[in-house]
Scaffold this motif. Structure first.
Motif, PDB file in Angstrom:
ATOM      1  N   HIS A 237       1.011  -1.282   0.226  1.00 12.76           N
ATOM      2  CA  HIS A 237      -0.027  -0.011   0.390  1.00 12.76           C
ATOM      3  C   HIS A 237       0.792   1.547  -0.356  1.00 12.76           C
ATOM      4  O   HIS A 237       2.356   1.305   0.245  1.00 12.76           O
ATOM      5  CB  HIS A 237      -0.874  -0.313   1.276  1.00 12.76           C
ATOM      6  N   PRO A 238       0.309   2.073  -0.767  1.00  9.81           N
ATOM      7  CA  PRO A 238       0.903   3.146  -0.934  1.00  9.81           C
ATOM      8  C   PRO A 238       1.816   4.240   0.640  1.00  9.81           C
ATOM      9  O   PRO A 238       2.849   4.500   0.777  1.00  9.81           O
ATOM     10  CB  PRO A 238       0.540   4.765  -1.399  1.00  9.81           C
ATOM     11  N   TYR A 239       0.712   3.569   1.349  1.00  8.24           N
ATOM     12  CA  TYR A 239       1.252   4.509   2.739  1.00  8.24           C
ATOM     13  C   TYR A 239       2.460   4.021   3.841  1.00  8.24           C
ATOM     14  O   TYR A 239       3.541   4.141   3.922  1.00  8.24           O
ATOM     15  CB  TYR A 239      -0.168   4.169   4.268  1.00  8.24           C
ATOM     16  N   GLY A 240       2.461   2.371   3.149  1.00  6.36           N
ATOM     17  CA  GLY A 240       3.236   1.461   3.750  1.00  6.36           C
ATOM     18  C   GLY A 240       4.959   1.899   2.898  1.00  6.36           C
ATOM     19  O   GLY A 240       5.633   1.897   3.458  1.00  6.36           O
ATOM     20  N   TYR A 241       5.118   2.350   1.394  1.00  4.95           N
ATOM     21  CA  TYR A 241       6.240   2.947   0.869  1.00  4.95           C
ATOM     22  C   TYR A 241       6.036   4.303   1.730  1.00  4.95           C
ATOM     23  O   TYR A 241       7.540   3.676   1.696  1.00  4.95           O
ATOM     24  CB  TYR A 241       5.719   3.450  -0.541  1.00  4.95           C
ATOM     25  N   ALA A 242       5.510   4.862   2.574  1.00  6.98           N
ATOM     26  CA  ALA A 242       5.610   5.982   2.713  1.00  6.98           C
ATOM     27  C   ALA A 242       6.180   5.972   4.190  1.00  6.98           C
ATOM     28  O   ALA A 242       7.103   6.081   4.732  1.00  6.98           O
ATOM     29  CB  ALA A 242       4.233   7.574   3.067  1.00  6.98           C
ATOM     30  N   ALA A 243       5.753   4.241   5.318  1.00  8.11           N
ATOM     31  CA  ALA A 243       5.865   4.253   6.112  1.00  8.11           C
ATOM     32  C   ALA A 243       7.826   3.476   5.779  1.00  8.11           C
ATOM     33  O   ALA A 243       9.147   3.578   7.018  1.00  8.11           O
ATOM     34  CB  ALA A 243       5.863   3.235   6.604  1.00  8.11           C
TER      35      ALA A 243
ATOM     36  N   TYR B 231      -0.559  10.392  -4.470  1.00  4.56           N
ATOM     37  CA  TYR B 231      -2.119   8.873  -3.183  1.00  4.56           C
ATOM     38  C   TYR B 231      -2.313   9.452  -1.677  1.00  4.56           C
ATOM     39  O   TYR B 231      -1.510   9.760  -0.896  1.00  4.56           O
ATOM     40  CB  TYR B 231      -2.133   7.811  -3.053  1.00  4.56           C
ATOM     41  N   ARG B 232      -3.521  10.513  -1.847  1.00  2.25           N
ATOM     42  CA  ARG B 232      -4.457  11.022  -1.161  1.00  2.25           C
ATOM     43  C   ARG B 232      -3.438  11.743  -0.323  1.00  2.25           C
ATOM     44  O   ARG B 232      -3.482  11.595   1.345  1.00  2.25           O
ATOM     45  CB  ARG B 232      -4.824   9.694  -0.099  1.00  2.25           C
ATOM     46  N   GLY B 233      -2.281  12.689  -0.406  1.00  7.74           N
ATOM     47  CA  GLY B 233      -1.261  13.523  -0.305  1.00  7.74           C
ATOM     48  C   GLY B 233      -0.171  13.017  -0.142  1.00  7.74           C
ATOM     49  O   GLY B 233       0.888  13.871  -0.070  1.00  7.74           O
ATOM     50  N   ALA B 234      -0.703  11.357  -0.017  1.00  4.46           N
ATOM     51  CA  ALA B 234       1.438  10.998  -0.024  1.00  4.46           C
ATOM     52  C   ALA B 234       2.555  10.963  -1.502  1.00  4.46           C
ATOM     53  O   ALA B 234       1.441   9.746  -2.142  1.00  4.46           O
ATOM     54  CB  ALA B 234       1.245   9.674   0.186  1.00  4.46           C
ATOM     55  N   ALA B 235       3.585  11.435  -1.647  1.00  3.45           N
ATOM     56  CA  ALA B 235       3.976  11.531  -2.600  1.00  3.45           C
ATOM     57  C   ALA B 235       4.560  10.169  -2.495  1.00  3.45           C
ATOM     58  O   ALA B 235       5.463   9.960  -2.046  1.00  3.45           O
ATOM     59  CB  ALA B 235       5.579  12.863  -2.740  1.00  3.45           C
TER      60      ALA B 235
END
Length: 199
Positions: free
Chosen positions: A2-8, A112-116
């Protein structure tokens, strides 16, 4: 997944040196150095992103210098901090490596929803969208692209003499190679290029 996992994951790499290198390919540079492939003891890092690759090289080869080229200006604060941390061992320029210097190129960063999702930023829309949709197929059609302008740079104009050159520039690798014939003839560096099936 998930993109949030990428950000983490990016956050962890930003702050924890022991996680580097983040790609096993980079150990090859250490082995090539051990086998005597180096003269000037420097690496040209094309597609620096947030400096994770540069930090890995500086860690693996502590006597070496790294020069990074990065098109996405959002990474400049991280690269500037890296320059401050390592002094003369590290420097960088914000530009898009291409066949010639000058002008302005369009850089597209998937969001994605503010996550680059900046690792997929590209000068090519198909590459930028294709990379994130391949990584996150369940989210197809839910990404937006943020456009920015970046100066073009022929790598020959840097007048560097690197032993190794690493490319990770999302479909622009051939253009970058066209902009460095003098460097290739003069330095005959070992090249590491990302395999890119979308461009």
């Amino acid at each position: 997944s998930h993109p949030y996992g990428y950000a983490a994951g990016v956050f962890l790499l930003d702050h924890l040196d022991f996680l580097l290198p983040h790609e096993s390919d980079y150990f090859g540079f250490e082995e090539l150095h051990r086998r005597g492939y180096a003269r000037s003891r420097s690496i040209l890092d094309v597609g620096a992103n947030r400096g994770h690759s540069a930090r890995a090289f500086l860690k693996l080869l502590p006597a070496w210098r790294v020069f990074s080229v990065e098109a996405n200006r959002i990474h400049e604060p991280r690269l500037e901090a890296l320059k401050h941390r390592h002094g003369r061992r590290f420097d960088y320029v914000i530009a898009a490596a291409g066949s010639s210097s000058g002008g302005s190129l369009r850089l597209l960063t998937p969001m994605y929803r503010g996550a680059a999702l900046h690792s997929a930023a590209s000068c090519f829309e198909q590459e930028a969208v294709g990379a994130v949709e391949a990584a996150y197929p369940a989210l197809k059609g839910r990404f937006t692209l943020v456009e920015s302008q970046v100066p073009g740079l022929a790598l020959d104009d840097l007048a560097l003499d690197p032993d190794f050159v690493k490319f990770d520039i999302q479909g622009s690798e051939l253009d970058a190679l066209k902009g460095m014939p003098k460097l290739l003839r003069r330095s005959r560096p070992v090249l590491l290029l990302e395999q890119n099936s979308l461009a």
